[in-house]
Design a protein around this motif. Structure first.
Motif, PDB file in Angstrom:
ATOM      1  N   ALA A 274     -10.993  -4.962 -20.593  1.00  0.00           N
ATOM      2  CA  ALA A 274     -10.711  -4.984 -22.031  1.00  0.00           C
ATOM      3  C   ALA A 274      -9.360  -5.637 -22.319  1.00  0.00           C
ATOM      4  O   ALA A 274      -9.215  -6.394 -23.282  1.00  0.00           O
ATOM      5  CB  ALA A 274     -10.739  -3.568 -22.590  1.00  0.00           C
ATOM      6  N   GLN A 275      -8.384  -5.380 -21.482  1.00  0.00           N
ATOM      7  CA  GLN A 275      -7.054  -5.961 -21.690  1.00  0.00           C
ATOM      8  C   GLN A 275      -7.067  -7.465 -21.397  1.00  0.00           C
ATOM      9  O   GLN A 275      -6.426  -8.242 -22.095  1.00  0.00           O
ATOM     10  CB  GLN A 275      -6.032  -5.251 -20.819  1.00  0.00           C
ATOM     11  N   VAL A 276      -7.810  -7.882 -20.379  1.00  0.00           N
ATOM     12  CA  VAL A 276      -7.937  -9.314 -20.081  1.00  0.00           C
ATOM     13  C   VAL A 276      -8.618 -10.020 -21.255  1.00  0.00           C
ATOM     14  O   VAL A 276      -8.207 -11.096 -21.676  1.00  0.00           O
ATOM     15  CB  VAL A 276      -8.714  -9.532 -18.767  1.00  0.00           C
ATOM     16  N   ARG A 277      -9.638  -9.373 -21.808  1.00  0.00           N
ATOM     17  CA  ARG A 277     -10.336  -9.950 -22.960  1.00  0.00           C
ATOM     18  C   ARG A 277      -9.414 -10.041 -24.174  1.00  0.00           C
ATOM     19  O   ARG A 277      -9.467 -10.994 -24.938  1.00  0.00           O
ATOM     20  CB  ARG A 277     -11.565  -9.124 -23.308  1.00  0.00           C
ATOM     21  N   ASP A 278      -8.543  -9.052 -24.358  1.00  0.00           N
ATOM     22  CA  ASP A 278      -7.585  -9.101 -25.470  1.00  0.00           C
ATOM     23  C   ASP A 278      -6.601 -10.255 -25.312  1.00  0.00           C
ATOM     24  O   ASP A 278      -6.225 -10.893 -26.293  1.00  0.00           O
ATOM     25  CB  ASP A 278      -6.816  -7.784 -25.576  1.00  0.00           C
ATOM     26  N   LEU A 279      -6.166 -10.533 -24.085  1.00  0.00           N
ATOM     27  CA  LEU A 279      -5.174 -11.582 -23.856  1.00  0.00           C
ATOM     28  C   LEU A 279      -5.779 -12.981 -23.840  1.00  0.00           C
ATOM     29  O   LEU A 279      -5.226 -13.908 -24.425  1.00  0.00           O
ATOM     30  CB  LEU A 279      -4.433 -11.331 -22.544  1.00  0.00           C
ATOM     31  N   LEU A 280      -6.906 -13.156 -23.162  1.00  0.00           N
ATOM     32  CA  LEU A 280      -7.487 -14.487 -22.985  1.00  0.00           C
ATOM     33  C   LEU A 280      -8.642 -14.781 -23.934  1.00  0.00           C
ATOM     34  O   LEU A 280      -9.059 -15.927 -24.045  1.00  0.00           O
ATOM     35  CB  LEU A 280      -7.974 -14.672 -21.543  1.00  0.00           C
ATOM     36  N   GLY A 281      -9.177 -13.783 -24.585  1.00  0.00           N
ATOM     37  CA  GLY A 281     -10.339 -13.985 -25.441  1.00  0.00           C
ATOM     38  C   GLY A 281     -11.617 -13.712 -24.675  1.00  0.00           C
ATOM     39  O   GLY A 281     -11.606 -13.443 -23.471  1.00  0.00           O
ATOM     40  N   SER A 282     -12.736 -13.808 -25.362  1.00  0.00           N
ATOM     41  CA  SER A 282     -14.025 -13.594 -24.710  1.00  0.00           C
ATOM     42  C   SER A 282     -14.346 -14.769 -23.807  1.00  0.00           C
ATOM     43  O   SER A 282     -14.146 -15.920 -24.187  1.00  0.00           O
ATOM     44  CB  SER A 282     -15.136 -13.449 -25.759  1.00  0.00           C
ATOM     45  N   PRO A 283     -14.861 -14.507 -22.619  1.00  0.00           N
ATOM     46  CA  PRO A 283     -15.184 -15.615 -21.722  1.00  0.00           C
ATOM     47  C   PRO A 283     -16.354 -16.427 -22.264  1.00  0.00           C
ATOM     48  O   PRO A 283     -17.237 -15.895 -22.943  1.00  0.00           O
ATOM     49  CB  PRO A 283     -15.544 -14.920 -20.411  1.00  0.00           C
ATOM     50  N   LEU A 284     -16.362 -17.721 -21.955  1.00  0.00           N
ATOM     51  CA  LEU A 284     -17.450 -18.584 -22.400  1.00  0.00           C
ATOM     52  C   LEU A 284     -18.711 -18.296 -21.605  1.00  0.00           C
ATOM     53  O   LEU A 284     -19.806 -18.328 -22.145  1.00  0.00           O
ATOM     54  CB  LEU A 284     -17.052 -20.054 -22.255  1.00  0.00           C
ATOM     55  N   LEU A 285     -18.562 -17.974 -20.319  1.00  0.00           N
ATOM     56  CA  LEU A 285     -19.718 -17.705 -19.463  1.00  0.00           C
ATOM     57  C   LEU A 285     -19.560 -16.361 -18.760  1.00  0.00           C
ATOM     58  O   LEU A 285     -18.546 -16.099 -18.123  1.00  0.00           O
ATOM     59  CB  LEU A 285     -19.854 -18.792 -18.394  1.00  0.00           C
ATOM     60  N   THR A 286     -20.564 -15.525 -18.919  1.00  0.00           N
ATOM     61  CA  THR A 286     -20.667 -14.297 -18.132  1.00  0.00           C
ATOM     62  C   THR A 286     -22.090 -14.234 -17.606  1.00  0.00           C
ATOM     63  O   THR A 286     -23.018 -14.731 -18.236  1.00  0.00           O
ATOM     64  CB  THR A 286     -20.385 -13.035 -18.970  1.00  0.00           C
ATOM     65  N   ASP A 287     -22.255 -13.635 -16.465  1.00  0.00           N
ATOM     66  CA  ASP A 287     -23.560 -13.576 -15.825  1.00  0.00           C
ATOM     67  C   ASP A 287     -23.931 -12.122 -15.599  1.00  0.00           C
ATOM     68  O   ASP A 287     -23.136 -11.349 -15.066  1.00  0.00           O
ATOM     69  CB  ASP A 287     -23.499 -14.332 -14.495  1.00  0.00           C
ATOM     70  N   VAL A 288     -25.119 -11.762 -15.984  1.00  0.00           N
ATOM     71  CA  VAL A 288     -25.590 -10.386 -15.813  1.00  0.00           C
ATOM     72  C   VAL A 288     -25.677 -10.030 -14.339  1.00  0.00           C
ATOM     73  O   VAL A 288     -25.380  -8.903 -13.949  1.00  0.00           O
ATOM     74  CB  VAL A 288     -26.970 -10.211 -16.488  1.00  0.00           C
ATOM     75  N   PHE A 289     -26.033 -10.987 -13.505  1.00  0.00           N
ATOM     76  CA  PHE A 289     -26.206 -10.726 -12.082  1.00  0.00           C
ATOM     77  C   PHE A 289     -24.890 -10.759 -11.308  1.00  0.00           C
ATOM     78  O   PHE A 289     -24.818 -10.315 -10.190  1.00  0.00           O
ATOM     79  CB  PHE A 289     -27.192 -11.731 -11.488  1.00  0.00           C
ATOM     80  N   HIS A 290     -23.863 -11.341 -11.915  1.00  0.00           N
ATOM     81  CA  HIS A 290     -22.543 -11.394 -11.282  1.00  0.00           C
ATOM     82  C   HIS A 290     -21.515 -10.922 -12.302  1.00  0.00           C
ATOM     83  O   HIS A 290     -20.738 -11.716 -12.822  1.00  0.00           O
ATOM     84  CB  HIS A 290     -22.213 -12.822 -10.816  1.00  0.00           C
ATOM     85  N   ASP A 291     -21.512  -9.629 -12.563  1.00  0.00           N
ATOM     86  CA  ASP A 291     -20.629  -9.106 -13.618  1.00  0.00           C
ATOM     87  C   ASP A 291     -19.169  -9.019 -13.170  1.00  0.00           C
ATOM     88  O   ASP A 291     -18.308  -8.625 -13.943  1.00  0.00           O
ATOM     89  CB  ASP A 291     -21.120  -7.752 -14.117  1.00  0.00           C
ATOM     90  N   ASN A 292     -18.892  -9.419 -11.933  1.00  0.00           N
ATOM     91  CA  ASN A 292     -17.503  -9.409 -11.459  1.00  0.00           C
ATOM     92  C   ASN A 292     -16.816 -10.756 -11.681  1.00  0.00           C
ATOM     93  O   ASN A 292     -15.690 -10.957 -11.242  1.00  0.00           O
ATOM     94  CB  ASN A 292     -17.441  -9.043  -9.975  1.00  0.00           C
ATOM     95  N   ARG A 293     -17.467 -11.702 -12.393  1.00  0.00           N
ATOM     96  CA  ARG A 293     -16.903 -13.041 -12.619  1.00  0.00           C
ATOM     97  C   ARG A 293     -17.009 -13.417 -14.091  1.00  0.00           C
ATOM     98  O   ARG A 293     -18.072 -13.317 -14.694  1.00  0.00           O
ATOM     99  CB  ARG A 293     -17.657 -14.069 -11.783  1.00  0.00           C
ATOM    100  N   TRP A 294     -15.880 -13.843 -14.653  1.00  0.00           N
ATOM    101  CA  TRP A 294     -15.845 -14.385 -16.016  1.00  0.00           C
ATOM    102  C   TRP A 294     -15.338 -15.814 -15.929  1.00  0.00           C
ATOM    103  O   TRP A 294     -14.321 -16.077 -15.286  1.00  0.00           O
ATOM    104  CB  TRP A 294     -14.906 -13.586 -16.915  1.00  0.00           C
ATOM    105  N   ASP A 295     -16.019 -16.725 -16.601  1.00  0.00           N
ATOM    106  CA  ASP A 295     -15.610 -18.125 -16.631  1.00  0.00           C
ATOM    107  C   ASP A 295     -15.065 -18.478 -18.013  1.00  0.00           C
ATOM    108  O   ASP A 295     -15.762 -18.329 -19.017  1.00  0.00           O
ATOM    109  CB  ASP A 295     -16.788 -19.041 -16.303  1.00  0.00           C
ATOM    110  N   TYR A 296     -13.836 -18.937 -18.025  1.00  0.00           N
ATOM    111  CA  TYR A 296     -13.207 -19.442 -19.245  1.00  0.00           C
ATOM    112  C   TYR A 296     -13.186 -20.966 -19.126  1.00  0.00           C
ATOM    113  O   TYR A 296     -12.422 -21.523 -18.349  1.00  0.00           O
ATOM    114  CB  TYR A 296     -11.778 -18.909 -19.391  1.00  0.00           C
ATOM    115  N   VAL A 297     -14.062 -21.620 -19.860  1.00  0.00           N
ATOM    116  CA  VAL A 297     -14.172 -23.071 -19.806  1.00  0.00           C
ATOM    117  C   VAL A 297     -13.698 -23.631 -21.138  1.00  0.00           C
ATOM    118  O   VAL A 297     -14.046 -23.105 -22.202  1.00  0.00           O
ATOM    119  CB  VAL A 297     -15.629 -23.509 -19.542  1.00  0.00           C
TER     120      VAL A 297
END
Length: 189
Positions: free
Chosen positions: A73-96
């Motif tokens: 939640a804090q990472v999302r507050d600082l960087l914004g919502s990630p452009l890509l998230t994957d249901v099968f790999h919820d440990n990775r957020w891609d900011y493109v």
């Protein structure tokens, strides 16, 4: 009657020859028409190109605020919502981030946030991630390099700002009309 037939044949031949010569001249003229090359159409007109901006603008200053161990939640507050998230790999957020502007070079950057459960494990940051001033200079299509907008106030400028006016708490209006008292909904037995 025979002369009529000869006249119509000669007229038909003449029209076919005329049609063939006109077609040949038109086809040969196509070689001299300027084509679409680069940004210009027919070598003369530059069409309007739509600016396409996608993703989150991440700069060195923003990424420096993010530290390992922070919750999602804090990472999302600082960087914004990630452009890509994957249901099968919820440990990775891609900011493109991509931007295409007329008169400026297209830009593309990708920052990857890795999580361990709900906590940030690491952040993959490209080497060419710009500072805020560098980013503004990169998208500046006016050709001005020295007149970049000021992005932050100095401490003296902050102190010189007027304080906002103090607001008094609104007065509580007295209830109008008949005051009623209701018995409790549940009766005690």
């Amino acid at each position: 009657m025979r002369s009529n037939f000869r006249n119509s044949q000669s007229a038909a031949r003449l029209s076919l020859v005329t049609l063939a010569s006109v077609s040949a001249s038109l086809l040969s003229a196509c070689a001299y028409i300027p084509s679409v090359s680069g940004d210009k159409v027919l070598g003369l007109v530059r069409p309007y190109r739509l600016e396409v901006v996608q993703g989150n603008v991440l700069t060195k200053e923003l990424v420096a605020r993010v530290k390992p161990g922070m919750p999602k939640a804090q990472v999302r507050d600082l960087l914004g919502s990630p452009l890509l998230t994957d249901v099968f790999h919820d440990n990775r957020w891609d900011y493109v981030f991509t931007i295409r502007r007329q008169g400026a070079e297209p830009q593309k950057r990708q920052v990857v946030a890795w999580f361990d459960g709900d906590r940030l494990k690491s952040l993959e940051v490209p080497d060419d991630l710009p500072t805020e001033n560098d980013f503004v200079a990169a998208i500046n299509t006016k050709g001005k390099t020295g007149n970049l907008p000021k992005l932050e106030l100095s401490e003296a400028e902050r102190q010189a700002l007027p304080l906002p006016p103090k607001r008094e708490a609104p007065a509580v209006a007295e209830a109008m009309g008949a005051q009623r008292s209701y018995p409790p909904l549940e009766s005690k037995q």
